[in-house]
Write a protein that holds these residues in place. Structure first.
Motif, PDB file in Angstrom:
ATOM      1  N   PHE A 269       0.840  -1.201   0.000  1.00  0.00           N
ATOM      2  CA  PHE A 269       0.000   0.000   0.000  1.00  0.00           C
ATOM      3  C   PHE A 269       0.874   1.249   0.000  1.00  0.00           C
ATOM      4  O   PHE A 269       0.613   2.217  -0.722  1.00  0.00           O
ATOM      5  N   MET A 270       1.934   1.254   0.798  1.00  0.00           N
ATOM      6  CA  MET A 270       2.824   2.408   0.863  1.00  0.00           C
ATOM      7  C   MET A 270       3.501   2.649  -0.482  1.00  0.00           C
ATOM      8  O   MET A 270       3.627   3.805  -0.934  1.00  0.00           O
ATOM      9  N   ILE A 271       3.932   1.594  -1.139  1.00  0.00           N
ATOM     10  CA  ILE A 271       4.562   1.726  -2.451  1.00  0.00           C
ATOM     11  C   ILE A 271       3.565   2.272  -3.472  1.00  0.00           C
ATOM     12  O   ILE A 271       3.888   3.135  -4.290  1.00  0.00           O
ATOM     13  N   GLU A 275       3.928   5.686  -5.714  1.00  0.00           N
ATOM     14  CA  GLU A 275       3.912   5.682  -7.174  1.00  0.00           C
ATOM     15  C   GLU A 275       2.756   6.507  -7.726  1.00  0.00           C
ATOM     16  O   GLU A 275       2.911   7.230  -8.718  1.00  0.00           O
ATOM     17  N   LYS A 276       1.587   6.440  -7.088  1.00  0.00           N
ATOM     18  CA  LYS A 276       0.445   7.229  -7.551  1.00  0.00           C
ATOM     19  C   LYS A 276       0.704   8.722  -7.413  1.00  0.00           C
ATOM     20  O   LYS A 276       0.222   9.531  -8.214  1.00  0.00           O
ATOM     21  N   PRO A 280       9.465  10.024  -5.190  1.00  0.00           N
ATOM     22  CA  PRO A 280      10.622   9.122  -5.302  1.00  0.00           C
ATOM     23  C   PRO A 280      10.833   8.331  -4.010  1.00  0.00           C
ATOM     24  O   PRO A 280      10.732   8.883  -2.911  1.00  0.00           O
ATOM     25  N   TYR A 281      11.128   7.043  -4.172  1.00  0.00           N
ATOM     26  CA  TYR A 281      11.408   6.209  -2.999  1.00  0.00           C
ATOM     27  C   TYR A 281      12.482   5.196  -3.355  1.00  0.00           C
ATOM     28  O   TYR A 281      12.721   4.884  -4.521  1.00  0.00           O
ATOM     29  N   LEU A 333       5.399  11.578   1.399  1.00  0.00           N
ATOM     30  CA  LEU A 333       4.908  10.209   1.302  1.00  0.00           C
ATOM     31  C   LEU A 333       3.985   9.874   2.468  1.00  0.00           C
ATOM     32  O   LEU A 333       2.902   9.305   2.278  1.00  0.00           O
ATOM     33  N   LEU A 334       4.387  10.220   3.677  1.00  0.00           N
ATOM     34  CA  LEU A 334       3.573   9.872   4.840  1.00  0.00           C
ATOM     35  C   LEU A 334       2.295  10.695   4.901  1.00  0.00           C
ATOM     36  O   LEU A 334       1.245  10.197   5.323  1.00  0.00           O
TER      37      LEU A 334
END
Length: 352
Positions: A269-271, A275-276, A280-281, A333-334
């Motif tokens: 879910f985090m990935i 991506e949505k 960048p990760y 991201l968070l």
């Protein structure tokens, strides 16, 4: 960067986190959050959600690797023990600060000089147990007159600096004032936004000496999801480091460490969120250390947990480096993760 500078230059050894806790309290109150605590000193800000989403715990940790005075010798030197994991080789000739109540004393980590070492001794890493700290005292009596006692914390010295590229941050205690910084910035990011879940964002105590605050803090909040914000190991030094974490290439999502295999539903879910939202990760797989998530995920019936942070160079020493861009990506991201999470998504993560 003023906040991160203040966080890193403030001293907080394991068990001595109060100075950082005061900063966390001040900043969390400014977001309008309600403060909650455990009885060891961990602190979190609570933001109620607008729906029935799960309770989400976001946690950095306030402590940093440090030392403690273990003995005062007759001739005025200080013996010491480590608080957290240190590699003996990074200690010699480093400046430190002894915190003796309201007073501070600068010292240097010393040992026998190389001129009098035996040839076989020169080939070995000098052991910490044979090192000492020289604060310039003449004898034991003078040390005691200054107020230095066994049990006083000893802190590394390294001023905060933003390097000429405008992105690389050099400082002490980035492990894990980075997590504290991200916890505060996420609360600012979601202030005034709509999210379904109740969020608890803050920091634990005594992570570096055994994930201790992580064992007590969940009882205050009863989280259903947990994210530990911490640093990972940047592997971008000399040599072939293809596909390894690097400074400036994005937030870090840990797929494996020595304390936990992250919940795969939460990981995926985090990935998907990253991506949505085109954030960048990078991926970290490391068996040489653990984080507070190693305790969070074992709370009661189990709490799906993951580690999100940034790569860092030279941690568990007097100095470390991170990327400002990576910090920004971790915060975004968070914040996006919180906005995307609701009860339906949570049930899908659990595969209910």
């Amino acid at each position: 960067m003023d906040l991160l500078r203040e966080l890193t230059e403030t001293n907080a050894a394991p068990g001595f986190e109060k100075p950082i806790r005061k900063i966390m309290e001040r900043e969390l109150k400014q977001t309008g959050a309600n403060l909650v605590y455990d009885h060891l000193g961990s602190v979190f800000g609570e933001k109620q959600g607008s729906g029935d989403g799960p309770k989400i715990l976001l946690a950095g940790h306030m402590d940093e690797v440090a030392f403690m005075v273990s003995e005062i010798t007759k001739n005025g030197y200080l013996r010491f023990v480590s608080l957290g994991g240190w590699w003996d080789q990074v200690l010699l000739s480093q400046r430190v600060k002894v915190l003796a109540g309201q007073k501070e004393y600068t010292g240097v980590v010393g040992s026998k000089p190389p001129h009098i070492l035996q040839p076989e001794e020169r080939k070995k890493v000098y052991p910490m147990r044979e090192m000492f700290i020289d604060v310039g005292a003449k004898d034991e009596e003078q040390v005691r007159e200054w107020g230095i006692k066994v049990g006083d914390p000893i802190m590394p010295i390294c001023p905060f600096e933003l390097l000429p590229d405008g992105d690389t941050i050099l400082a002490k205690a980035l492990d894990n004032r980075v997590g504290c910084y991200i916890a505060l910035e996420v609360m600012k990011e979601i202030k005034g936004t709509t999210h379904s879940s109740t969020v608890y964002s803050g920091a634990t105590v005594q992570e570096e000496v055994g994930l201790r605050g992580a064992a007590t803090a969940p009882y205050v909040m009863e989280p259903e999801l947990a994210v530990a914000m911490d640093v990972g190991i940047a592997q971008d030094g000399p040599g072939d480091n293809t596909n390894k974490p690097k400074l400036g290439k994005g937030a870090l999502i840990t797929f494996l460490d020595s304390s936990m295999v992250p919940h795969t539903g939460l990981r995926n879910f985090m990935i998907d969120v990253a991506e949505k939202n085109q954030i960048p990760y990078q991926v970290d797989v490391m068996l040489g250390g653990g984080t507070d998530a190693g305790r969070f995920h074992l709370f009661k019936r189990g709490v799906p947990s993951i580690v999100v942070g940034v790569p860092a160079r030279y941690i568990h020493s007097h100095v470390s480096m991170v990327s400002k861009k990576d910090l920004d990506h971790a915060v975004k991201l968070l914040a996006a993760f919180i906005k995307a999470m609701d009860r339906q998504a949570y049930n899908q993560i659990l595969d209910i």
